[in-house]
Design an enzyme around this catalytic site. Structure first.
Site, PDB file in Angstrom:
ATOM      1  N   ALA A  28       0.686  -1.381   0.081  1.00 17.90           N
ATOM      2  CA  ALA A  28      -0.124   0.181   0.075  1.00 17.90           C
ATOM      3  C   ALA A  28       0.805   1.350   0.097  1.00 17.90           C
ATOM      4  O   ALA A  28       0.151   2.377  -0.017  1.00 17.90           O
ATOM      5  CB  ALA A  28      -1.028  -0.106   1.119  1.00 17.90           C
ATOM      6  N   ALA A  29       2.079   1.202  -0.158  1.00 16.42           N
ATOM      7  CA  ALA A  29       3.115   2.272  -0.236  1.00 16.42           C
ATOM      8  C   ALA A  29       2.588   3.175  -1.482  1.00 16.42           C
ATOM      9  O   ALA A  29       2.478   4.451  -1.448  1.00 16.42           O
ATOM     10  CB  ALA A  29       4.421   2.042  -0.323  1.00 16.42           C
ATOM     11  N   GLY A  30       2.341   2.358  -2.437  1.00  8.17           N
ATOM     12  CA  GLY A  30       1.883   3.028  -3.813  1.00  8.17           C
ATOM     13  C   GLY A  30       0.428   3.599  -3.591  1.00  8.17           C
ATOM     14  O   GLY A  30       0.237   4.689  -4.313  1.00  8.17           O
ATOM     15  N   ASP A  31      -0.414   3.031  -2.990  1.00  7.12           N
ATOM     16  CA  ASP A  31      -1.625   3.684  -2.745  1.00  7.12           C
ATOM     17  C   ASP A  31      -1.577   4.745  -1.885  1.00  7.12           C
ATOM     18  O   ASP A  31      -2.493   5.877  -2.176  1.00  7.12           O
ATOM     19  CB  ASP A  31      -2.444   2.630  -1.870  1.00  7.12           C
ATOM     20  CG  ASP A  31      -2.963   1.332  -2.763  1.00  7.12           C
ATOM     21  OD1 ASP A  31      -3.099   1.643  -4.118  1.00  7.12           O
ATOM     22  OD2 ASP A  31      -3.138   0.173  -2.329  1.00  7.12           O
TER      23      ASP A  31
HETATM   24  P1  ADP Z   1       4.182   0.463  -5.510  1.00  5.90           P
HETATM   25  O1  ADP Z   1       3.730   0.069  -4.122  1.00  5.90           O
HETATM   26  O2  ADP Z   1       3.265   0.845  -6.396  1.00  5.90           O
HETATM   27  O3  ADP Z   1       5.200  -0.714  -6.127  1.00  5.90           O
HETATM   28  P2  ADP Z   1       6.641   1.905  -4.684  1.00  5.90           P
HETATM   29  O4  ADP Z   1       7.120   0.589  -4.286  1.00  5.90           O
HETATM   30  O5  ADP Z   1       7.488   2.667  -5.746  1.00  5.90           O
HETATM   31  O6  ADP Z   1       5.080   1.730  -5.412  1.00  5.90           O
HETATM   32  O7  ADP Z   1       6.231   2.983  -3.619  1.00  5.90           O
HETATM   33  C1  ADP Z   1       5.403   4.181  -3.618  1.00  5.90           C
HETATM   34  C2  ADP Z   1       6.330   5.396  -3.135  1.00  5.90           C
HETATM   35  O8  ADP Z   1       5.976   5.143  -1.578  1.00  5.90           O
HETATM   36  C3  ADP Z   1       7.539   5.589  -3.605  1.00  5.90           C
HETATM   37  O9  ADP Z   1       7.599   6.312  -4.607  1.00  5.90           O
HETATM   38  C4  ADP Z   1       8.280   6.124  -2.188  1.00  5.90           C
HETATM   39  O10 ADP Z   1       7.774   7.503  -2.178  1.00  5.90           O
HETATM   40  C5  ADP Z   1       7.460   5.447  -1.112  1.00  5.90           C
HETATM   41  N1  ADP Z   1       8.291   4.342  -0.697  1.00  5.90           N
HETATM   42  C6  ADP Z   1       8.075   3.081  -1.011  1.00  5.90           C
HETATM   43  N2  ADP Z   1       9.140   2.142  -0.498  1.00  5.90           N
HETATM   44  C7  ADP Z   1       9.970   3.114   0.437  1.00  5.90           C
HETATM   45  C8  ADP Z   1      10.960   2.984   1.341  1.00  5.90           C
HETATM   46  N3  ADP Z   1      11.428   1.855   1.394  1.00  5.90           N
HETATM   47  N4  ADP Z   1      11.331   3.867   1.830  1.00  5.90           N
HETATM   48  C9  ADP Z   1      10.860   5.258   1.681  1.00  5.90           C
HETATM   49  N5  ADP Z   1       9.777   5.434   0.951  1.00  5.90           N
HETATM   50  C10 ADP Z   1       9.266   4.528   0.091  1.00  5.90           C
END
Ligand code: ADP
Length: 309
Positions: A251-254
């Site tokens: 859910a980081a992307g969400d």
């Molecule tokens: P998805 O979950 O859709 O694959 P990402 O992994 O690129 O998307 O994560 C979305 C955003 O969340 C990233 O662009 C960043 O801003 C943040 N993020 C994700 N993982 C990390 C991390 N390990 N440390 C810091 N920020 C993170």
């Protein structure tokens, strides 16, 4: 006040822990079970609501207990659920998730009622588009519904953000209605028919150039712990991630897409909105789970404030 409309998926995640993933035909005694609210549409709607936006969610659930659970959960988050329809004789969308002790997982998504969300449902939700700032779309409901939503959004001067997940080939009919598209590297590779390895090694300038070929005037590529790359006709900028102790990037992307939409709705320019979105994504990565990990506006402000000092 930021006003967001999300047209997208509502799922319930059914998560079972297992010592190992079953082979075909094998039954394994699992070690734990939980249900959680999920679906990219719902996650992004909840994410935006936690950040303080006024959120309307346009979706469909089934006529079952899971559907009622979804509606209650969204209402608790302060989301306007007037346009979450109930489809008779259709199950609520679910994701069957098996997580093995070594962290490997398998996921089956049964989209159920999500696939019954129609352009007519979008048309009925027109009052929610009036006076709203940003429409957020993903790819877990029928494409024609997303196209109808994007067109309606432009009629009412909303910005349209498309999170192209899960990635698939997109028709020009949809792409020309999108203002900002937000793939991660893998989704970009899939949409551009490139291998993940090829995209992985592209320098930022080439990554930006490749992504702009998708068509929308602005592209934001999320790069996990490396932050995000913003590109439009004016050039490209890498916006660094916030350094956090990541425990689960689900859910980081969400969270990122919710943050982007809310910051844009508040009037931020694209690079500042991506900085805010990076903070949302980073905070989501510090907690387990999907919706439980979506940060509040206060948490994001605290992170932004700490870093600035
Ligand atoms: P998805 O979950 O859709 O694959 P990402 O992994 O690129 O998307 O994560 C979305 C955003 O969340 C990233 O662009 C960043 O801003 C943040 N993020 C994700 N993982 C990390 C991390 N390990 N440390 C810091 N920020 C993170």
């Amino acid at each position: 006040m930021a006003r967001i409309v999300v047209v997208g998926s509502a799922n319930v995640d059914l998560v079972a822990q297992t010592p190992h993933l079953p082979e075909p035909g094998e039954t394994v005694l699992g070690s734990g079970f939980m249900t959680a609210m999920g679906g990219k549409g719902a996650n992004q709607a909840v994410g935006a609501a936690r950040l303080g936006a006024v959120v309307t969610f346009v979706a469909r659930v089934g006529d079952d207990a899971f559907g009622q659970q979804c509606l209650a959960a969204y209402a608790k988050e302060g989301i306007d659920t007037r346009y979450v329809g109930i489809t008779p004789e259709t199950p609520t969308g679910i994701a069957l998730i098996a997580v093995a002790a070594d962290g490997e997982n398998t996921i089956i998504v049964a989209s159920g009622a999500n696939m019954t969300l129609t352009p007519d449902d979008v048309a009925r939700a027109e009052p929610a588009f009036q006076g709203a700032d940003v429409l957020v779309l993903q790819l877990e409901v029928p494409l024609e519904t997303s196209i109808a939503a994007a067109r309606l959004a432009h009629k009412h001067n909303l910005r349209v953000v498309l999170n192209p997940a899960p990635a698939r080939h997109l028709p020009d009919e949809l792409l020309r209605e999108i203002d900002i598209i937000t793939p991660n590297r893998i989704e970009l590779a899939q949409m551009m028919h490139l291998s993940e390895a090829e995209v992985q090694v592209l320098p930022d300038a080439d990554l930006a150039r490749t992504a702009l070929k998708l068509g929308p005037p602005a592209v934001v590529i999320t790069l996990g712990a490396e932050g995000a790359l913003v590109a439009d006709s004016g050039g490209w900028t890498r916006v660094p991630a916030f350094e956090v102790r990541a425990v689960d990037t689900t859910a980081a992307g969400d969270a990122f897409n919710a943050g982007l939409a809310v910051a844009l709705a508040r009037g931020a320019d694209l690079v500042d909105a991506v900085r805010y979105a990076n903070a949302c994504g980073a905070l989501a990565a510090t907690k387990l789970g999907a919706q439980p990990s979506l940060p509040t506006g206060d948490e994001v402000d605290r992170l932004l404030h700490t870093i600035r000092e």
